[in-house]
Design an enzyme around this catalytic site. Structure first.
Site, PDB file in Angstrom:
ATOM      1  N   SER A  16       1.228  -0.891   0.461  1.00 26.21           N
ATOM      2  CA  SER A  16       0.082   0.103  -0.192  1.00 26.21           C
ATOM      3  C   SER A  16       0.574   1.013  -0.184  1.00 26.21           C
ATOM      4  CB  SER A  16      -0.348  -0.031   1.546  1.00 26.21           C
ATOM      5  OG  SER A  16      -1.344   1.405   1.708  1.00 26.21           O
ATOM      6  N   LYS A  17       0.664   2.308  -1.223  1.00 27.19           N
ATOM      7  CA  LYS A  17       1.106   3.309  -0.834  1.00 27.19           C
ATOM      8  C   LYS A  17       0.270   4.275  -0.269  1.00 27.19           C
ATOM      9  CE  LYS A  17       4.346   2.438  -3.846  1.00 27.19           C
ATOM     10  NZ  LYS A  17       5.979   2.168  -3.212  1.00 27.19           N
ATOM     11  N   THR A  65      -9.134  -1.304   3.007  1.00 25.41           N
ATOM     12  CA  THR A  65      -8.454  -2.439   1.233  1.00 25.41           C
ATOM     13  C   THR A  65      -8.563  -3.741   1.507  1.00 25.41           C
ATOM     14  OG1 THR A  65      -7.456  -2.260   0.083  1.00 25.41           O
ATOM     15  CG2 THR A  65      -5.984  -2.313   1.842  1.00 25.41           C
ATOM     16  N   LYS A  69     -13.833  -4.524   2.810  1.00 26.11           N
ATOM     17  CA  LYS A  69     -14.708  -3.394   3.155  1.00 26.11           C
ATOM     18  C   LYS A  69     -16.056  -4.064   3.354  1.00 26.11           C
ATOM     19  CE  LYS A  69     -11.870  -1.421  -0.673  1.00 26.11           C
ATOM     20  NZ  LYS A  69     -10.919  -0.666  -1.632  1.00 26.11           N
ATOM     21  N   ASN A  90     -14.775   1.812   2.631  1.00 19.53           N
ATOM     22  CA  ASN A  90     -13.145   2.272   2.829  1.00 19.53           C
ATOM     23  C   ASN A  90     -12.584   3.092   3.537  1.00 19.53           C
ATOM     24  OD1 ASN A  90     -13.915   4.452   0.820  1.00 19.53           O
ATOM     25  ND2 ASN A  90     -12.300   4.275   0.108  1.00 19.53           N
ATOM     26  N   GLY A 128     -16.132  -5.783  -2.432  1.00 17.38           N
ATOM     27  CA  GLY A 128     -16.070  -3.926  -2.117  1.00 17.38           C
ATOM     28  C   GLY A 128     -16.444  -3.373  -2.984  1.00 17.38           C
TER      29      GLY A 128
END
Length: 263
Positions: A16-17, A65, A69, A90, A128
């Site tokens: 994840s960023k 994430t 969700k 989210n 989701g």
């Protein structure tokens, strides 16, 4: 200055960023916000209770994430906006001691599209993210079809007015969207030849995964059709979430500029 904690729940999460782009915003806007926010990646075991984890960690807000969700939708004290329609959350924000759920994936996806004149879309997957996209695309007037390997979750899309399939439909689609987790496993979401057929007649291949050329996007590139990864969607949904985290002090457009500058 007061410190507030935020985070992103996921499994897996190391890719994840979100911490990078949110922390850039918290640093940039700390004076206007009146607090210093710190945003952490949180690897959540699959059996975890999201609300308990949120409160135990003392968070003020969080993103959610894969694959949480839909579960996040169920644990909120209150749901606002399009999240009510799409059954997936989210973004979690603590507001007046209540855990409030939002969905910024829906609008984030639509804002990320370079052009808006598509007539129809095929969504691969039924989780989701797929729900959020289907809600937004239906809202924007597109015909939406959903293809999933099992019947799980398809009743939601049927109620929404989507055409649902467990076998690939013999139709052409302007937008072909990969909302499965196949790319995270370096796999195609669908039989290669079937996917080729859709790509050859489509206008855009869109993969929600970001940061690398997925097998899905690689195939689109090979066939020389336009393709897009989920980077812009990530930044738009994050900017929209940041607006919620800031109690609307920072408009999403300002957050987007900062996030785009670092990623």
């Amino acid at each position: 200055m007061k410190l507030k904690s935020f985070g992103v729940f996921g499994n897996p999460i190391k890719h994840s960023k979100s911490p990078l782009i949110h922390n850039a915003c918290f640093l940039t806007f700390q004076k206007k916000l009146g607090f210093l926010g710190h945003y952490h990646p949180i690897l959540l075991p699959l059996e975890s209770h999201i609300k308990n984890e949120f409160l135990h960690l003392g968070l003020s807000g969080a993103n959610v994430t894969l694959p949480f969700k839909e579960r996040a939708f169920q644990i909120c004290d209150k749901i606002k906006g399009i999240a009510l329609e799409c059954g997936a959350v989210n973004t979690l924000v603590l507001e007046n001691d209540e855990l409030v759920g939002y969905n910024t994936d829906a609008l984030g996806f639509y804002l990320s599209l370079k052009q808006k004149n598509y007539q129809n879309a095929l969504i691969l997957g039924s989780g989701g993210s797929a729900k959020a996209l289907a809600c937004e695309l239906k809202k924007q007037g597109l015909e939406v079809s959903v293809l999933n390997r099992s019947a799980r979750g398809l009743d939601f899309f049927q109620r929404l007015g989507c055409d649902c399939f467990m076998e690939p439909p013999k139709s052409a689609f302007d937008l072909i969207i990969n909302a499965t987790s196949a790319s995270l496993n370096n796999e195609l979401p669908l039989n290669k030849e079937v996917l080729k057929g859709y790509f050859k007649e489509g206008q855009l291949a869109y993969d929600l995964a970001y940061g690398f050329l997925t097998p899905f996007l690689s195939l689109a590139k090979e066939l020389e059709i336009p393709f897009q990864d989920g980077k812009d969607m990530l930044i738009y949904q994050a900017a929209l979430s940041f607006e919620k985290f800031s109690a609307s002090q920072i408009p999403y457009s300002k957050a987007f500029e900062v996030m785009r500058s670092v990623f």
